[in-house]
Design an enzyme around this catalytic site. Structure first.
Site, PDB file in Angstrom:
ATOM      1  N   ARG A 286       0.838  -1.295  -0.047  1.00 55.06           N
ATOM      2  CA  ARG A 286      -0.069  -0.079   0.029  1.00 55.06           C
ATOM      3  C   ARG A 286       0.840   1.149  -0.059  1.00 55.06           C
ATOM      4  O   ARG A 286       1.825   1.231   0.705  1.00 55.06           O
ATOM      5  CB  ARG A 286      -0.926  -0.022   1.310  1.00 55.06           C
ATOM      6  CG  ARG A 286      -2.107  -1.071   1.154  1.00 55.06           C
ATOM      7  CD  ARG A 286      -3.018  -0.713  -0.019  1.00 55.06           C
ATOM      8  NE  ARG A 286      -4.103  -1.218  -0.307  1.00 55.06           N
ATOM      9  CZ  ARG A 286      -4.234  -2.205  -1.281  1.00 55.06           C
ATOM     10  NH1 ARG A 286      -3.068  -2.418  -1.936  1.00 55.06           N
ATOM     11  NH2 ARG A 286      -5.370  -2.940  -1.602  1.00 55.06           N
ATOM     12  N   GLU A 315      -2.678   7.806  -6.357  1.00 57.88           N
ATOM     13  CA  GLU A 315      -3.019   7.319  -7.360  1.00 57.88           C
ATOM     14  C   GLU A 315      -4.116   7.877  -8.043  1.00 57.88           C
ATOM     15  O   GLU A 315      -5.018   8.159  -7.644  1.00 57.88           O
ATOM     16  CB  GLU A 315      -3.087   5.873  -7.035  1.00 57.88           C
ATOM     17  CG  GLU A 315      -1.840   5.099  -6.302  1.00 57.88           C
ATOM     18  CD  GLU A 315      -2.006   3.694  -6.205  1.00 57.88           C
ATOM     19  OE1 GLU A 315      -3.291   3.024  -6.466  1.00 57.88           O
ATOM     20  OE2 GLU A 315      -1.023   2.843  -5.607  1.00 57.88           O
ATOM     21  N   HIS A 335       0.234   0.295 -10.252  1.00 58.48           N
ATOM     22  CA  HIS A 335      -0.653  -0.544  -9.274  1.00 58.48           C
ATOM     23  C   HIS A 335      -1.044  -1.808 -10.053  1.00 58.48           C
ATOM     24  O   HIS A 335      -2.376  -1.988  -9.976  1.00 58.48           O
ATOM     25  CB  HIS A 335      -1.738   0.114  -8.638  1.00 58.48           C
ATOM     26  CG  HIS A 335      -2.283  -0.456  -7.439  1.00 58.48           C
ATOM     27  ND1 HIS A 335      -2.876   0.423  -6.403  1.00 58.48           N
ATOM     28  CD2 HIS A 335      -2.553  -1.500  -7.188  1.00 58.48           C
ATOM     29  CE1 HIS A 335      -3.479  -0.267  -5.617  1.00 58.48           C
ATOM     30  NE2 HIS A 335      -3.351  -1.663  -6.050  1.00 58.48           N
TER      31      HIS A 335
END
Length: 457
Positions: A286, A315, A335
């Site tokens: 994370r 993000e 990601h």
């Protein structure tokens, strides 16, 4: 059939204006955010509404849910973009990682009973507030374990063998024909065997990374205060007692722990200073675990030799913005460590099956991966009602929330359900609005023992 319907999936943002007009003719809903309108007590409709909040493709979920629910998609990035009908009627919600549900967002849903995160990470959902509102939150912890572990090893190997930078040198025309040129372009490449890999969080992904790393010759150590004694023996790993021990003895550190209020910016200026000089850092867990400003400064000063990040504080990530834009020796991916075609389909199937269990069974007992079950049990006294007395098609997976003080009218022919302030339950546990006790920062809580949070969907 309404225009805009596709395989029983309703369009979200793209068809919002049209569908508001169509639905407004048949129903009138309260538009006040956070206020639950009174609902007549009784069985839920035979086909409850399930919504995919932040996606458009329901083709995998439909075959699993089509006989028990109507499935809609919203393609939303926030609850402000979710259609009023979904906010008022959706009983179940499926979601990826691109939308966040705070307490204020959760209160907008008037009938929601279960949320299933398509993936293992659930830090984008306020699970405590969900429990207080009587909403079960589930995840898919087995999703993408192999993919995330494989991606992590790719990043580690890339840092050690400098594949990305060698590729860039070739693209820039560096032919590296002489030994001197090879030394210059490949400078910083390191032998792997005998290096120490430190893993923070030895859940499913952490264990998969450890097993892979050992085959490359790494000495593997790990820190995870929530695992019982003996895990290190079963895996042939070395366990360290403190985070400081791991930071001081690792040549490369990789993060595989969940994100919560206690470990935000776990990697910061203070912890970086405890690392070995020239350590590598990998994060596929994370983004909030790493203070990117402190990391950028450490890279510029050479305290950290290189870093590979699949997740970021903000993000979608852009090199043009943020503190890492001028930092050297950085590898970033968007990601995607969790992704493969197989993993994507499997996680969606598992999420749809969990929704089906919620609709056809008892919440939370029928759920396989309810991550806030203990909060639910703390917040409510779950009732035990004979399944034969509740709606046969839902088998008790129904509840109707009321504003405080509102009491519904019991449906004739059914036993009167227990009533709690703010809740009239029918066939599922009633929920009180008393907040569960939050463990103190120094207290070990089983609720924080989940270490299986890869950087997934």
């Amino acid at each position: 059939m309404l225009r805009g319907m596709r395989s029983s999936c309703w369009a979200g943002r793209s068809g919002l204006t049209m569908e508001r007009t169509l639905w407004a003719t048949s129903s009138s809903f309260s538009k006040s955010p956070g206020i639950r309108p009174p609902i007549v007590n009784g069985p839920m409709p035979a086909r409850p509404l399930v919504a995919l909040l932040d996606g458009r493709d329901c083709t995998v979920e439909m075959p699993i849910l089509k006989d028990v629910a109507t499935v809609a998609f919203c393609d939303a990035q926030s609850t402000q973009e979710i259609h009023e009908k979904v906010l008022n009627e959706a009983v179940g919600a499926l979601m990826y990682h691109t939308i966040t549900l705070s307490r204020q967002d959760l209160e907008k849903f008037k009938a929601l009973r279960v949320i299933v995160r398509i993936g293992s990470g659930y830090d984008n959902v306020d699970i405590k507030s969900a429990a207080e509102l009587g909403i079960a939150v589930c995840n898919i912890p087995s999703s993408s374990v192999e993919e995330t572990a494989d991606s992590t090893l790719c990043h580690i190997l890339n840092l050690y063998r400098r594949v990305t930078w060698l590729h860039q040198a070739m693209r820039e025309g560096n032919r590296a024909s002489s030994v001197e040129q090879i030394r210059e372009v490949a400078g910083g490449a390191v032998r792997i065997r005998g290096e120490t890999l430190g893993i923070i969080g030895l859940g499913r992904v952490g264990q998969a990374v450890a097993l892979r790393a050992k085959s490359f010759g790494f000495n593997v150590i790990f820190y995870d205060p929530y695992l019982p004694d003996g895990v290190e023996r079963s895996l042939g790993l070395q366990r360290v007692g403190t985070l400081q021990d791991l930071l001081m003895h690792s040549d490369c550190i990789t993060l595989h722990c969940s994100l919560n209020e206690h470990n935000h910016h776990l990697i910061n200026d203070f912890t970086i200073k405890q690392m070995r000089q020239g350590c590598f850092l990998v994060n596929t867990a994370r983004g909030g675990l790493v203070d990117e400003k402190a990391l950028a400064q450490a890279l510029k000063e050479g305290r950290i030799r290189g870093t590979a990040l699949d997740v970021h504080e903000s993000e979608p990530f852009s090199f043009a913005q943020g503190p890492l834009k001028d930092a050297p020796n950085v590898i970033c991916t968007p990601h995607t460590a969790w992704y493969s075609e197989q993993a994507s389909i499997e996680s969606r199937e598992d999420a749809a099956k969990e929704i089906r269990r919620a609709i056809t069974g008892h919440i939370p007992d029928a759920l396989r991966n309810c991550v806030n079950k203990e909060y639910l049990l703390l917040a409510a006294q779950w009732s035990s009602i004979d399944p034969a007395t509740v709606h046969p098609e839902l088998n008790g997976a129904a509840a109707y929330r009321f504003p405080p003080g509102v009491v519904g009218v019991a449906t004739p022919g059914l036993p009167e359900p227990p009533v709690v302030e703010g809740i009239v339950a029918h066939g599922i546990p009633s929920v009180s609005h008393s907040a569960p006790r939050t463990p103190s920062p120094g207290e070990t809580s089983k609720l924080e023992a989940d270490r299986e949070i890869p950087a997934d969907q």
